[in-house]
Write a protein that holds these residues in place. Structure first.
Motif, PDB file in Angstrom:
ATOM      1  N   PRO A 449      48.983  44.220   2.407  1.00  0.00           N
ATOM      2  CA  PRO A 449      48.082  43.234   3.010  1.00  0.00           C
ATOM      3  C   PRO A 449      47.501  43.713   4.341  1.00  0.00           C
ATOM      4  CG  PRO A 449      50.344  42.667   3.487  1.00  0.00           C
ATOM      5  CD  PRO A 449      50.397  43.892   2.615  1.00  0.00           C
ATOM      6  N   PHE A 450      46.554  42.891   4.879  1.00  0.00           N
ATOM      7  CA  PHE A 450      45.930  43.176   6.155  1.00  0.00           C
ATOM      8  C   PHE A 450      45.989  41.919   7.015  1.00  0.00           C
ATOM      9  CE2 PHE A 450      43.957  45.859   2.962  1.00  0.00           C
ATOM     10  CZ  PHE A 450      44.060  47.124   3.533  1.00  0.00           C
ATOM     11  N   GLU A 451      45.731  42.109   8.309  1.00  0.00           N
ATOM     12  CA  GLU A 451      45.697  40.990   9.248  1.00  0.00           C
ATOM     13  C   GLU A 451      44.410  41.033  10.051  1.00  0.00           C
ATOM     14  OE1 GLU A 451      50.408  40.197  10.326  1.00  0.00           O
ATOM     15  OE2 GLU A 451      49.113  41.272  11.747  1.00  0.00           O
ATOM     16  N   ALA A 452      43.943  39.843  10.439  1.00  0.00           N
ATOM     17  CA  ALA A 452      42.785  39.739  11.321  1.00  0.00           C
ATOM     18  C   ALA A 452      43.014  38.585  12.280  1.00  0.00           C
ATOM     19  CB  ALA A 452      41.513  39.510  10.519  1.00  0.00           C
ATOM     20  N   LEU A 453      42.638  38.783  13.541  1.00  0.00           N
ATOM     21  CA  LEU A 453      42.774  37.752  14.562  1.00  0.00           C
ATOM     22  C   LEU A 453      41.462  36.992  14.665  1.00  0.00           C
ATOM     23  CD1 LEU A 453      44.719  36.634  16.755  1.00  0.00           C
ATOM     24  CD2 LEU A 453      43.600  38.217  18.366  1.00  0.00           C
ATOM     25  N   VAL A 454      41.496  35.689  14.373  1.00  0.00           N
ATOM     26  CA  VAL A 454      40.297  34.860  14.395  1.00  0.00           C
ATOM     27  C   VAL A 454      40.582  33.620  15.236  1.00  0.00           C
ATOM     28  CG1 VAL A 454      38.612  33.580  13.023  1.00  0.00           C
ATOM     29  CG2 VAL A 454      39.652  35.660  12.098  1.00  0.00           C
ATOM     30  N   ASP A 455      39.861  33.489  16.355  1.00  0.00           N
ATOM     31  CA  ASP A 455      40.014  32.325  17.246  1.00  0.00           C
ATOM     32  C   ASP A 455      41.475  32.103  17.636  1.00  0.00           C
ATOM     33  OD1 ASP A 455      37.282  31.864  17.104  1.00  0.00           O
ATOM     34  OD2 ASP A 455      37.481  30.544  15.360  1.00  0.00           O
ATOM     35  N   GLY A 456      42.179  33.178  17.878  1.00  0.00           N
ATOM     36  CA  GLY A 456      43.557  33.082  18.332  1.00  0.00           C
ATOM     37  C   GLY A 456      44.590  33.006  17.226  1.00  0.00           C
ATOM     38  N   ASP A 457      44.167  32.679  16.003  1.00  0.00           N
ATOM     39  CA  ASP A 457      45.090  32.609  14.868  1.00  0.00           C
ATOM     40  C   ASP A 457      45.082  33.931  14.108  1.00  0.00           C
ATOM     41  OD1 ASP A 457      45.625  29.948  15.489  1.00  0.00           O
ATOM     42  OD2 ASP A 457      43.994  29.218  14.206  1.00  0.00           O
ATOM     43  N   THR A 458      46.228  34.299  13.568  1.00  0.00           N
ATOM     44  CA  THR A 458      46.347  35.540  12.805  1.00  0.00           C
ATOM     45  C   THR A 458      46.367  35.218  11.316  1.00  0.00           C
ATOM     46  OG1 THR A 458      47.595  36.595  14.589  1.00  0.00           O
ATOM     47  CG2 THR A 458      47.729  37.601  12.399  1.00  0.00           C
ATOM     48  N   TYR A 459      45.383  35.751  10.611  1.00  0.00           N
ATOM     49  CA  TYR A 459      45.271  35.519   9.171  1.00  0.00           C
ATOM     50  C   TYR A 459      45.741  36.766   8.424  1.00  0.00           C
ATOM     51  CZ  TYR A 459      42.448  31.366  10.099  1.00  0.00           C
ATOM     52  OH  TYR A 459      42.009  30.132  10.520  1.00  0.00           O
ATOM     53  N   GLU A 460      46.603  36.549   7.452  1.00  0.00           N
ATOM     54  CA  GLU A 460      47.033  37.641   6.579  1.00  0.00           C
ATOM     55  C   GLU A 460      46.291  37.497   5.249  1.00  0.00           C
ATOM     56  OE1 GLU A 460      51.112  38.771   4.383  1.00  0.00           O
ATOM     57  OE2 GLU A 460      51.212  38.885   6.588  1.00  0.00           O
ATOM     58  N   PHE A 461      45.781  38.606   4.733  1.00  0.00           N
ATOM     59  CA  PHE A 461      44.944  38.515   3.527  1.00  0.00           C
ATOM     60  C   PHE A 461      45.000  39.814   2.732  1.00  0.00           C
ATOM     61  CE2 PHE A 461      42.348  40.254   6.913  1.00  0.00           C
ATOM     62  CZ  PHE A 461      41.657  41.289   6.300  1.00  0.00           C
ATOM     63  N   ARG A 462      44.502  39.717   1.525  1.00  0.00           N
ATOM     64  CA  ARG A 462      44.281  40.881   0.666  1.00  0.00           C
ATOM     65  C   ARG A 462      42.834  40.843   0.191  1.00  0.00           C
ATOM     66  NH1 ARG A 462      49.227  43.016  -1.050  1.00  0.00           N
ATOM     67  NH2 ARG A 462      51.016  41.625  -0.743  1.00  0.00           N
ATOM     68  N   PHE A 463      42.290  42.007  -0.080  1.00  0.00           N
ATOM     69  CA  PHE A 463      40.954  42.058  -0.673  1.00  0.00           C
ATOM     70  C   PHE A 463      41.062  41.716  -2.156  1.00  0.00           C
ATOM     71  CE2 PHE A 463      40.492  45.161   2.870  1.00  0.00           C
ATOM     72  CZ  PHE A 463      39.579  44.421   3.606  1.00  0.00           C
ATOM     73  N   ASN A 464      40.112  40.910  -2.638  1.00  0.00           N
ATOM     74  CA  ASN A 464      40.129  40.595  -4.070  1.00  0.00           C
ATOM     75  C   ASN A 464      38.868  41.122  -4.745  1.00  0.00           C
ATOM     76  OD1 ASN A 464      38.294  38.682  -3.140  1.00  0.00           O
ATOM     77  ND2 ASN A 464      39.613  36.929  -3.511  1.00  0.00           N
ATOM     78  N   ARG A 465      38.037  40.273  -5.253  1.00  0.00           N
ATOM     79  CA  ARG A 465      36.927  40.721  -6.103  1.00  0.00           C
ATOM     80  C   ARG A 465      35.919  41.584  -5.341  1.00  0.00           C
ATOM     81  NH1 ARG A 465      31.890  38.710  -7.687  1.00  0.00           N
ATOM     82  NH2 ARG A 465      32.107  36.925  -6.295  1.00  0.00           N
ATOM     83  N   MET A 466      35.571  42.725  -5.945  1.00  0.00           N
ATOM     84  CA  MET A 466      34.527  43.574  -5.391  1.00  0.00           C
ATOM     85  C   MET A 466      33.167  42.999  -5.788  1.00  0.00           C
ATOM     86  SD  MET A 466      33.664  47.604  -6.060  1.00  0.00           S
ATOM     87  CE  MET A 466      35.265  48.185  -5.528  1.00  0.00           C
ATOM     88  N   ARG A 467      32.349  42.692  -4.814  1.00  0.00           N
ATOM     89  CA  ARG A 467      31.052  42.071  -5.090  1.00  0.00           C
ATOM     90  C   ARG A 467      29.925  43.095  -5.221  1.00  0.00           C
ATOM     91  NH1 ARG A 467      31.675  36.960  -0.859  1.00  0.00           N
ATOM     92  NH2 ARG A 467      33.598  36.149  -1.809  1.00  0.00           N
ATOM     93  N   GLU A 468      30.008  44.135  -4.439  1.00  0.00           N
ATOM     94  CA  GLU A 468      29.067  45.249  -4.548  1.00  0.00           C
ATOM     95  C   GLU A 468      29.800  46.512  -4.146  1.00  0.00           C
ATOM     96  OE1 GLU A 468      24.898  45.207  -3.334  1.00  0.00           O
ATOM     97  OE2 GLU A 468      25.190  43.146  -2.656  1.00  0.00           O
ATOM     98  N   ARG A 469      29.251  47.643  -4.563  1.00  0.00           N
ATOM     99  CA  ARG A 469      29.836  48.910  -4.150  1.00  0.00           C
ATOM    100  C   ARG A 469      28.753  49.972  -4.145  1.00  0.00           C
ATOM    101  NH1 ARG A 469      33.245  50.695  -9.580  1.00  0.00           N
ATOM    102  NH2 ARG A 469      31.432  50.921 -10.943  1.00  0.00           N
ATOM    103  N   GLY A 470      29.037  51.061  -3.449  1.00  0.00           N
ATOM    104  CA  GLY A 470      28.101  52.172  -3.392  1.00  0.00           C
ATOM    105  C   GLY A 470      28.831  53.421  -2.965  1.00  0.00           C
ATOM    106  N   HIS A 471      28.094  54.370  -2.413  1.00  0.00           N
ATOM    107  CA  HIS A 471      28.682  55.643  -2.024  1.00  0.00           C
ATOM    108  C   HIS A 471      29.587  55.465  -0.805  1.00  0.00           C
ATOM    109  CE1 HIS A 471      24.968  57.726  -3.969  1.00  0.00           C
ATOM    110  NE2 HIS A 471      25.847  57.323  -4.858  1.00  0.00           N
ATOM    111  N   GLY A 472      30.889  55.420  -1.032  1.00  0.00           N
ATOM    112  CA  GLY A 472      31.847  55.363   0.061  1.00  0.00           C
ATOM    113  C   GLY A 472      32.085  53.990   0.644  1.00  0.00           C
TER     114      GLY A 472
END
Length: 493
Positions: A449-472
């Motif tokens: 998993p990953f973490e991100a700090l948003v407005d003082g709160d720490t959110y833990e998350f995983r990436f799910n559906r890929m919506r678009e992709r390209g070179h790299g």
């Protein structure tokens, strides 16, 4: 006229000169009435042209380096020679039609070769740039002739790329139209050859139906000068042919299954030697084309002229590193693009190739005119040589105009700590369910998993559906797996 023949000792230049001479002779011959010599001459020309084009093409596409002036000239020779062969084939058909009342096997053989070279010429526009718009009336006339005989699906055999192939008028007709559609910048020189190799493999399923199988199926209008269009036709519907997506999708899925098993399809021919990334790009374009054939047909967004210079950044890393600073300090003739037009969903631009390098379909680009303007982040969906020498025309599908550079990290105790810079792409509503991140594609393959700090709160998350992709890069949604609220001390209450 004399029938051209090559010997193994003839140089490439000598072979070109021989072909040029016999093309001119055949053109003069076809100004008169039909003769068997003209037919024999055309068949002989095909044998020599096909052999030489194959030889030149292998040399050009076998190199990973940018083409020099001589190689660009060789590519242009393939284009113009193929176009002349297509036009001479059409003239020969007209000559036969004036001589005989009923089309026979010879007529359909010439029709097949004319369609073959039409496909070769439009395919070359990936290399030589977009030429004058094609008038497809002659192409549709060949298909109409075959339809009148009821033999449009009959197997026709001839040499192509130095080996015998099986085809049909119907398959060659749709091959030419599909190559024309996808040679407008969706694919590069190697990729269009892979796409063509797939079309030869899928030739048996390139068969038309008279009624539209979906709201946005590809359509050919036999009474027009246009190439492939999308959607049903209401007035004059009896003069239209549709290409159903289901048989092509089945062939695509079969190729994809082989690819996942470690086998490249097509497995024969010089395209099998190209890098795996080229094959992946082609499969992605085919997948998108199939999706387009099943989607709801929407009007194209209105374009507005732009006509100014703007700074451009190529690749996710450069966008994050330079796209959010003071534009004035970066703007220069070497790193700018000429912004041609813009719509709500995309933009067109002209890029100086020598200064900025090659931009490919699938690249992520950032474009901004000034520090007061938003950074536009988009995916390159079209890239073709411009009529103006030394420049490339690109089409960009806008991903977002509201990207923010943010840092995410691993949860404490993870074996790979440290911040990771990504781009946050807000969704279209306030719920957050359409929010996404533009990330390096290697990060998407990481389970998290990953973490991100948003407005003082720490959110833990995983990436799910890929919506678009390209070179790299990848545009991925997220799944929130936990939240740690910020603690507030008594003194702060």
């Amino acid at each position: 006229m004399n029938t051209p023949t090559f010997t193994s000792l003839m140089s490439v230049d000598a072979q070109k000169a021989s072909i040029e001479r016999h093309l001119s002779e055949l053109r003069e011959t076809l100004k008169g009435t039909f003769t068997e010599a003209a037919l024999t001459g055309y068949y002989g020309l095909h044998a020599d042209v096909d052999g030489l084009i194959g030889k030149i093409k292998r040399r050009l596409l076998g190199s990973a380096l940018a083409w020099n002036a001589e190689e660009k000239e060789a590519s242009a020779w393939i284009y113009y020679t193929s176009r002349r062969m297509a036009k001479l084939g059409q003239r020969l058909l007209e000559s036969i039609d004036r001589k005989f009342d009923t089309p026979d096997g010879r007529t359909l053989d010439v029709a097949a070769l004319a369609l073959l070279y039409l496909g070769e010429s439009v395919k070359c526009e990936v290399n030589v740039g977009r030429q004058d718009p094609y008038d497809y009336r002659g192409t549709h006339a060949i298909m109409s002739l075959a339809l009148a005989t009821g033999r449009q699906g009959d197997e026709r055999r001839f040499a192509f790329d130095g080996r015998p192939v099986a085809s049909s008028i119907e398959g060659l007709y749709f091959r030419a139209l599909l190559l024309a559609k996808f040679s407008t910048g969706n694919l590069n020189a190697k990729q269009i050859e892979i796409f063509d190799a797939c079309l030869w493999l899928w030739m048996p399923v390139l068969r038309a139906v008279r009624e539209s199988p979906s709201a946005s199926a590809l359509r050919a209008d036999l009474d027009s000068g246009d190439g492939l269009r999308r959607g049903p036709r209401h007035l004059g519907a009896e003069l239209s042919l549709y290409l159903p997506p289901e048989p092509i999708e089945a062939a695509y899925r079969s190729a994809l299954k082989e690819f996942h098993a470690g086998r490249i399809i097509p497995s024969e021919g010089f395209t099998a030697e190209f890098g795996i990334e080229e094959h992946v790009a082609v499969l992605d374009v085919v997948r998108q084309g199939l999706l387009d054939s099943r989607s709801v047909l929407t009007p194209r967004a209105e374009r507005r002229a732009a006509g100014f210079e703007a700074e451009a950044f190529v690749g996710l890393a450069e966008i994050m590193a330079r796209g959010f600073g003071d534009v004035a300090q970066f703007l220069s003739a070497e790193r700018s693009i000429r912004w041609v037009d813009v719509s709500d969903t995309g933009l067109g631009a002209s890029w100086r190739l020598g200064d900025c390098g090659e931009i490919s379909v699938g690249d992520l680009v950032g474009i901004r005119r000034s520090a007061a303007d938003p950074l536009i982040v988009g995916r390159v969906v079209r890239s073709v040589p411009a009529a103006e020498g030394g420049r490339t025309e690109i089409g960009v599908s806008i991903v977002t105009q509201a990207a923010r550079r943010v840092s995410i990290s691993r949860p404490s105790g993870h074996e790979v700590p440290g911040a990771i810079d990504v781009l946050y792409v807000p969704g279209t509503d306030g719920s957050g369910r359409h929010d996404a991140y533009l990330i390096p594609d290697r990060l998407y393959r990481d389970a998290g998993p990953f973490e991100a700090l948003v407005d003082g709160d720490t959110y833990e998350f995983r990436f799910n559906r890929m919506r678009e992709r390209g070179h790299g890069w990848a545009l991925a949604g997220v799944e929130i797996t936990g939240v740690r609220r910020a603690t507030v001390s008594v003194g702060e209450l």
